[in-house]
Design a protein around this motif. Structure first.
Motif, mmCIF file in Angstrom:
data_model
loop_
_atom_site.group_PDB
_atom_site.id
_atom_site.type_symbol
_atom_site.label_atom_id
_atom_site.label_comp_id
_atom_site.label_asym_id
_atom_site.label_seq_id
_atom_site.Cartn_x
_atom_site.Cartn_y
_atom_site.Cartn_z
ATOM 1 N N LEU A 96 48.909 64.978 19.918
ATOM 2 C CA LEU A 96 50.428 65.249 20.391
ATOM 3 C C LEU A 96 50.813 64.699 21.519
ATOM 4 O O LEU A 96 50.797 64.165 22.551
ATOM 5 N N THR A 97 50.251 65.713 22.599
ATOM 6 C CA THR A 97 50.721 66.348 23.891
ATOM 7 C C THR A 97 50.040 65.610 24.476
ATOM 8 O O THR A 97 50.018 65.409 26.095
ATOM 9 N N TYR A 98 48.831 65.480 24.543
ATOM 10 C CA TYR A 98 47.156 64.830 25.046
ATOM 11 C C TYR A 98 48.017 63.531 24.832
ATOM 12 O O TYR A 98 46.813 62.619 25.779
ATOM 13 N N HIS A 99 48.738 63.044 23.987
ATOM 14 C CA HIS A 99 49.007 61.358 24.237
ATOM 15 C C HIS A 99 50.118 61.553 25.377
ATOM 16 O O HIS A 99 50.575 59.926 25.214
ATOM 17 N N VAL A 100 50.437 62.053 25.900
ATOM 18 C CA VAL A 100 51.992 61.947 27.222
ATOM 19 C C VAL A 100 51.443 62.263 28.401
ATOM 20 O O VAL A 100 50.781 63.879 28.204
ATOM 21 N N VAL A 101 51.979 61.691 28.987
ATOM 22 C CA VAL A 101 51.348 62.234 31.121
ATOM 23 C C VAL A 101 53.114 62.632 31.347
ATOM 24 O O VAL A 101 53.504 61.391 31.136
#
Length: 162
Positions: A96-101
């Motif tokens: 999930l944090t790989y989907h957030v910049v």
């Protein structure tokens, strides 16, 4: 008598002003926007299972690449169910944090660009804005959904870190 009239007039103006100064509804944050749309129910469930809702509702500025339910359904059978198990929380958080910049990045800032962008997870995603916008192999199917604390870009695939 004049004194009472003066105070009555002041009180009436104050009440009129207070009634006229209603608070404008605040813009929903990125989590509220996702939760209000049925096409993100799997993502919202995953964010809840990973205990990330509080973070994504925070004051920070985020760019969220949000996979639809259809994107999650395209994963191998049993993947989502497995990720939602408490023993797989660390892996779910990583995905999930790989989907957030960090920061707010709109599609006009990506247009014509090819770049690698670091995610909150720590790895980078490849963003290609030369023909529409793609993130790794996912296509942005709806861009620039603005929230009070960032922007959402809807994508058609789940991004998996290496």
């Amino acid at each position: 008598m004049k004194r009472r009239t003066f105070f009555a007039a002041i009180a009436a103006v104050g009440l009129t002003t207070a009634a006229g100064c209603t608070m404008a509804p605040s813009q929903p944050d990125v989590v509220d926007i996702l939760a209000a749309n049925d096409q993100f129910s799997t993502l919202v469930a995953a964010v809840g299972a990973a205990d990330l809702a509080g973070t994504l509702k925070g004051d920070g500025s985020f760019t969220v690449f949000a996979p639809t339910n259809a994107a999650f359904e395209a994963l191998p059978a049993g993947t989502v169910e497995s990720l939602l198990q408490p023993e797989n929380k660390d892996k779910l958080v990583s995905i999930l944090t790989y989907h957030v910049v960090p920061g707010t990045v709109t599609s006009d800032q990506l247009a014509g660009q090819r770049l690698n962008v670091e995610t909150v997870q720590g790895q980078t995603v490849h963003v290609d804005g030369t023909h529409g916008v793609r993130v790794n192999k996912a296509r942005v199917i709806q861009a620039d959904v603005a929230g009070s604390n960032g922007v959402i870009h809807v994508i058609d695939k789940v991004l998996l870190p290496k």
